[in-house]
Structures are given as C-alpha cells and as structure tokens.
Design a protein around this motif. Structure first.
Motif, PDB file in Angstrom:
ATOM      1  N   ALA A   1      40.518 -22.551 -25.268  1.00 30.80           N
ATOM      2  CA  ALA A   1      39.972 -23.625 -24.447  1.00 30.80           C
ATOM      3  C   ALA A   1      39.884 -24.852 -25.346  1.00 30.80           C
ATOM      4  CB  ALA A   1      38.598 -23.259 -23.904  1.00 30.80           C
ATOM      5  N   CYS A   2      40.658 -25.883 -25.024  1.00 27.36           N
ATOM      6  CA  CYS A   2      40.768 -27.062 -25.888  1.00 27.36           C
ATOM      7  C   CYS A   2      39.910 -28.205 -25.355  1.00 27.36           C
ATOM      8  CB  CYS A   2      42.228 -27.495 -25.983  1.00 27.36           C
ATOM      9  SG  CYS A   2      42.479 -29.012 -26.936  1.00 27.36           S
ATOM     10  N   PHE A   3      38.930 -28.607 -26.149  1.00 31.63           N
ATOM     11  CA  PHE A   3      38.092 -29.771 -25.851  1.00 31.63           C
ATOM     12  C   PHE A   3      38.454 -30.894 -26.817  1.00 31.63           C
ATOM     13  CE2 PHE A   3      35.733 -26.093 -24.442  1.00 31.63           C
ATOM     14  CZ  PHE A   3      35.120 -26.498 -23.266  1.00 31.63           C
ATOM     15  N   MET A   4      38.268 -32.124 -26.404  1.00 32.27           N
ATOM     16  CA  MET A   4      38.574 -33.257 -27.267  1.00 32.27           C
ATOM     17  C   MET A   4      37.292 -33.990 -27.669  1.00 32.27           C
ATOM     18  SD  MET A   4      41.774 -33.101 -27.771  1.00 32.27           S
ATOM     19  CE  MET A   4      41.805 -34.620 -28.746  1.00 32.27           C
ATOM     20  N   HIS A   5      37.214 -34.297 -28.957  1.00 34.24           N
ATOM     21  CA  HIS A   5      36.139 -35.140 -29.484  1.00 34.24           C
ATOM     22  C   HIS A   5      36.761 -36.450 -29.935  1.00 34.24           C
ATOM     23  CE1 HIS A   5      32.693 -36.594 -31.698  1.00 34.24           C
ATOM     24  NE2 HIS A   5      33.461 -36.757 -32.753  1.00 34.24           N
ATOM     25  N   TYR A   6      36.191 -37.564 -29.487  1.00 28.68           N
ATOM     26  CA  TYR A   6      36.707 -38.882 -29.838  1.00 28.68           C
ATOM     27  C   TYR A   6      35.684 -39.616 -30.692  1.00 28.68           C
ATOM     28  CZ  TYR A   6      40.016 -37.807 -26.129  1.00 28.68           C
ATOM     29  OH  TYR A   6      40.963 -37.188 -25.363  1.00 28.68           O
ATOM     30  N   GLY A   7      36.196 -40.274 -31.725  1.00 29.98           N
ATOM     31  CA  GLY A   7      35.318 -41.018 -32.617  1.00 29.98           C
ATOM     32  C   GLY A   7      35.084 -40.285 -33.926  1.00 29.98           C
ATOM     33  N   SER A   8      34.122 -40.744 -34.683  1.00 33.48           N
ATOM     34  CA  SER A   8      33.844 -40.220 -36.018  1.00 33.48           C
ATOM     35  C   SER A   8      33.466 -38.743 -35.994  1.00 33.48           C
ATOM     36  CB  SER A   8      32.690 -41.013 -36.650  1.00 33.48           C
ATOM     37  OG  SER A   8      32.233 -40.386 -37.824  1.00 33.48           O
ATOM     38  N   TYR A   9      33.859 -38.040 -37.055  1.00 33.48           N
ATOM     39  CA  TYR A   9      33.484 -36.633 -37.189  1.00 33.48           C
ATOM     40  C   TYR A   9      31.969 -36.468 -37.311  1.00 33.48           C
ATOM     41  CZ  TYR A   9      33.992 -31.745 -38.527  1.00 33.48           C
ATOM     42  OH  TYR A   9      33.919 -30.376 -38.546  1.00 33.48           O
ATOM     43  N   GLU A  10      31.289 -37.532 -37.727  1.00 33.20           N
ATOM     44  CA  GLU A  10      29.835 -37.458 -37.880  1.00 33.20           C
ATOM     45  C   GLU A  10      29.135 -37.116 -36.571  1.00 33.20           C
ATOM     46  OE1 GLU A  10      27.912 -40.633 -40.028  1.00 33.20           O
ATOM     47  OE2 GLU A  10      29.794 -41.188 -41.001  1.00 33.20           O
ATOM     48  N   THR A  11      29.774 -37.415 -35.445  1.00 28.69           N
ATOM     49  CA  THR A  11      29.141 -37.176 -34.143  1.00 28.69           C
ATOM     50  C   THR A  11      29.711 -35.960 -33.415  1.00 28.69           C
ATOM     51  OG1 THR A  11      30.708 -38.680 -33.033  1.00 28.69           O
ATOM     52  CG2 THR A  11      28.662 -39.639 -33.885  1.00 28.69           C
ATOM     53  N   ILE A  12      30.475 -35.113 -34.106  1.00 26.78           N
ATOM     54  CA  ILE A  12      31.125 -33.994 -33.419  1.00 26.78           C
ATOM     55  C   ILE A  12      30.105 -32.987 -32.880  1.00 26.78           C
ATOM     56  CG2 ILE A  12      31.437 -32.457 -35.420  1.00 26.78           C
ATOM     57  CD1 ILE A  12      34.324 -31.949 -34.279  1.00 26.78           C
ATOM     58  N   GLU A  13      28.917 -32.905 -33.501  1.00 26.26           N
ATOM     59  CA  GLU A  13      27.901 -31.978 -32.994  1.00 26.26           C
ATOM     60  C   GLU A  13      27.474 -32.338 -31.569  1.00 26.26           C
ATOM     61  OE1 GLU A  13      26.271 -29.015 -34.170  1.00 26.26           O
ATOM     62  OE2 GLU A  13      28.211 -29.140 -35.166  1.00 26.26           O
ATOM     63  N   GLU A  14      27.558 -33.622 -31.213  1.00 28.78           N
ATOM     64  CA  GLU A  14      27.231 -34.022 -29.844  1.00 28.78           C
ATOM     65  C   GLU A  14      28.216 -33.400 -28.859  1.00 28.78           C
ATOM     66  OE1 GLU A  14      27.107 -38.264 -29.669  1.00 28.78           O
ATOM     67  OE2 GLU A  14      25.712 -38.439 -31.374  1.00 28.78           O
ATOM     68  N   THR A  15      29.495 -33.359 -29.233  1.00 30.86           N
ATOM     69  CA  THR A  15      30.506 -32.746 -28.369  1.00 30.86           C
ATOM     70  C   THR A  15      30.287 -31.246 -28.276  1.00 30.86           C
ATOM     71  OG1 THR A  15      32.106 -34.490 -28.864  1.00 30.86           O
ATOM     72  CG2 THR A  15      32.975 -32.414 -28.013  1.00 30.86           C
ATOM     73  N   TYR A  16      29.983 -30.604 -29.403  1.00 27.88           N
ATOM     74  CA  TYR A  16      29.686 -29.165 -29.366  1.00 27.88           C
ATOM     75  C   TYR A  16      28.493 -28.895 -28.457  1.00 27.88           C
ATOM     76  CZ  TYR A  16      32.913 -27.381 -32.915  1.00 27.88           C
ATOM     77  OH  TYR A  16      34.038 -26.969 -33.598  1.00 27.88           O
ATOM     78  N   GLY A  17      27.495 -29.748 -28.528  1.00 29.20           N
ATOM     79  CA  GLY A  17      26.324 -29.568 -27.665  1.00 29.20           C
ATOM     80  C   GLY A  17      26.696 -29.598 -26.197  1.00 29.20           C
ATOM     81  N   LYS A  18      27.591 -30.508 -25.824  1.00 30.97           N
ATOM     82  CA  LYS A  18      28.022 -30.590 -24.426  1.00 30.97           C
ATOM     83  C   LYS A  18      28.855 -29.377 -24.022  1.00 30.97           C
ATOM     84  CE  LYS A  18      27.962 -35.644 -24.173  1.00 30.97           C
ATOM     85  NZ  LYS A  18      28.780 -36.871 -23.976  1.00 30.97           N
ATOM     86  N   ILE A  19      29.647 -28.854 -24.954  1.00 32.09           N
ATOM     87  CA  ILE A  19      30.452 -27.654 -24.655  1.00 32.09           C
ATOM     88  C   ILE A  19      29.537 -26.461 -24.402  1.00 32.09           C
ATOM     89  CG2 ILE A  19      32.092 -25.983 -25.607  1.00 32.09           C
ATOM     90  CD1 ILE A  19      33.289 -28.338 -27.239  1.00 32.09           C
ATOM     91  N   TYR A  20      28.590 -26.236 -25.310  1.00 32.09           N
ATOM     92  CA  TYR A  20      27.731 -25.054 -25.225  1.00 32.09           C
ATOM     93  C   TYR A  20      26.714 -25.165 -24.099  1.00 32.09           C
ATOM     94  CZ  TYR A  20      29.414 -22.729 -29.428  1.00 32.09           C
ATOM     95  OH  TYR A  20      30.189 -22.055 -30.332  1.00 32.09           O
ATOM     96  N   ALA A  21      26.325 -26.375 -23.766  1.00 35.20           N
ATOM     97  CA  ALA A  21      25.303 -26.539 -22.732  1.00 35.20           C
ATOM     98  C   ALA A  21      25.902 -26.807 -21.354  1.00 35.20           C
ATOM     99  CB  ALA A  21      24.373 -27.695 -23.102  1.00 35.20           C
ATOM    100  N   GLY A  22      27.216 -26.889 -21.277  1.00 30.40           N
ATOM    101  CA  GLY A  22      27.851 -27.177 -20.001  1.00 30.40           C
ATOM    102  C   GLY A  22      28.798 -26.081 -19.570  1.00 30.40           C
ATOM    103  N   TRP A  23      30.067 -26.300 -19.803  1.00 28.02           N
ATOM    104  CA  TRP A  23      31.127 -25.411 -19.318  1.00 28.02           C
ATOM    105  C   TRP A  23      30.953 -23.964 -19.788  1.00 28.02           C
ATOM    106  CZ3 TRP A  23      35.070 -22.823 -22.024  1.00 28.02           C
ATOM    107  CH2 TRP A  23      36.110 -22.334 -21.246  1.00 28.02           C
ATOM    108  N   ILE A  24      30.551 -23.797 -21.031  1.00 28.74           N
ATOM    109  CA  ILE A  24      30.495 -22.454 -21.604  1.00 28.74           C
ATOM    110  C   ILE A  24      29.457 -21.565 -20.918  1.00 28.74           C
ATOM    111  CG2 ILE A  24      28.742 -22.721 -23.432  1.00 28.74           C
ATOM    112  CD1 ILE A  24      30.705 -21.380 -25.335  1.00 28.74           C
TER     113      ILE A  24
END
Length: 275
Positions: free
Chosen positions: A214-237
């Motif tokens: 399952a491929c998700f895309m994170h846009y912008g600095s790597y410093e904020t990638i935890e925000e994308t992980y949070g949305k993955i784990y708290a949403g679709w997953i």
C-alpha cells in the motif's frame, strides 16, 4: 570494526531475517558469515547486543505481534507461520517477551493504538493509498538501532552518503525493520539504502522483498513525515480489509535534498507490505 567484518555481520543479520521462522544450522551460519560458529556468535553479540538465538526468537515474537495487530489470522496459524511448534510454546515465548499472552495482545489492540494517540480521523483527513506491486530490489546499506526521528535518521544518512554514490539512476530507500508500537522503547532498526554500490568502500547488500504494498505519499520535508504516518495509522489502516505482512515498511526517497532545492517539492513514498 572494519568494513569487512561489518559486512559479514550484516549478511548474517539479513540471513536470519529471511529465515527466522525455521531452524538455522551451524553450517549455514558459518557459510553466510565466513566465520566459525563460535566467532560469529561472539562478534554478533558484540556488534548487535544480543545472541543469534535471542535475535531469532525476538524476530519470531515481534513478527507475530505485527500479525496480531494487522491481520485476522488465528493465533494457532500465526504461531506456526513464525516458527513455533504449537500454541503453547508460542504463548510462553510471547509472554516472556511482552509480559502478556497473545490472546491479551489481540484484546489490547485498540487500547494500544489509543495509547499511541492513534485515533480515528475525520473523513476529509484520511489518506487513500495506491496498491502497487514492487519487484525485488537489491540495495547496499548501513544499519542502526536509532530513535526514529529526523535527527537520528539524518545522521545515519550522512554516514552512508560519505561513501559517495555518483552512478546515474541511483535510488535511495529507508527500511523500517521494527514496529514502534510494539517495542518498549522508540529505538527501531533502520537501514539507509542505495540501489548502487558506493564508490568509496564496500557496503553489504540485501534485497527488498517483492510483493504488494500500500503506497502512500508524503510531500515536503522528512522532518514532518511522522504527521503522514499518523494519518495512515489513524485513518485508512483502521478500516481497511487488507492484511499486512510482517516484513519491513519501506520508504523510497523520490525527490530529496540531493535532487531538488525546494523543500515543498520533496517526495517520499511510504510502502506498507501486504499479505
């Protein structure tokens, strides 16, 4: 430890990761490491902080916990899949490692997610992945047990990039081998990887396994990638009917500081492995 010794340890680590679910013979360990069994045991413990047997047992129970969290397989099926002879031996090892029975771990799934502040998102915030098939990818890498945060990951990448990668078409990946939710500390095994061998020094190689992700895309600095992980784990997953494999999460760095100057143009693909 010199590079040659480190490559042998990494090769041994990778071999155990691939075959953790079965009995690994002394002869196999000697062949893959090019050391005597006594020496590879000593060097492995010195380098990795645990014995080969303890590492293999930990892989069994941690991969089992991932399957408890992210699949609907029965506990007996999980026990056999990760290499235990029966549910009783699985339950004993699981309890020794996590302080609870596998059945308790399944019952605590939602409280565990809640403790990690993984709570359902509003519909408009949810991310929808693309389901992709990835062929096997050979990579050359450095590995570390680090806090999964930007500073620690950046330091490991600086060490890797010092080896220099100038071959055209070189791709870069991060392999997140541990699941932070099930570890007592936030220290996780992370591999910084390149798809071509380095110009300076010889790096160990491994294969990112083929399969569906399952491929998700994170846009912008790597410093904020935890925000994308949070949305993955708290949403679709939380709602998907797809089941996850216990193999590592892969990050592919498509646009990064070495090939774009604009932070907002940076792109990271996050691949979650599927059964």
């Amino acid at each position: 430890m010199d590079t040659g010794h480190l490559v042998r340890v990494y090769d041994t680590l990778h071999f155990i990761e691939q075959h953790y679910h079965r009995l690994i013979s002394i002869k196999e360990l000697e062949q893959v490491s090019h050391y005597s069994y006594r020496n590879i045991q000593r060097i492995f413990k010195y380098t990795c902080g645990e014995t080969i047997g303890a590492y293999q047992q930990r892989l069994k129970v941690e991969n089992a916990y991932k399957m408890i969290l992210y699949t609907r397989e029965t506990l007996s099926s999980i026990a056999l899949e990760v290499g235990f002879a029966n549910v009783a031996s699985f339950s004993k090892a699981f309890r020794q490692h996590f302080g609870m029975a596998p059945s308790e771990a399944r019952e605590r799934k939602l409280p565990l997610l809640a403790r990690a502040e993984i709570v359902p998102l509003e519909t408009e915030e949810r991310l929808i992945p693309e389901i992709i098939y990835v062929p096997p990818v050979t990579v050359y890498y450095q590995s570390a047990f680090i806090d999964y945060n930007h500073a620690a990951v950046e330091e490991l990448w600086e060490q890797l990039m010092a080896h220099q990668f100038t071959a055209p078409g070189t791709e870069f990946y991060g392999v997140v081998a541990d699941e932070p939710l099930i570890r007592e500390s936030l220290a996780c095994r992370y591999d910084a990887c390149a798809s071509r061998q380095a110009e300076k020094g010889v790096l160990p190689s491994k294969t990112i396994p083929a399969g569906r992700y399952a491929c998700f895309m994170h846009y912008g600095s790597y410093e904020t990638i935890e925000e994308t992980y949070g949305k993955i784990y708290a949403g679709w997953i939380l709602e998907t009917r797809l089941e996850f494999a216990p193999t590592p999460i892969i990050e592919k760095y498509i646009k990064h500081p070495d090939n774009t100057t604009a932070v907002e143009e940076q792109e990271t693909a996050i691949w979650l492995p599927l059964q």
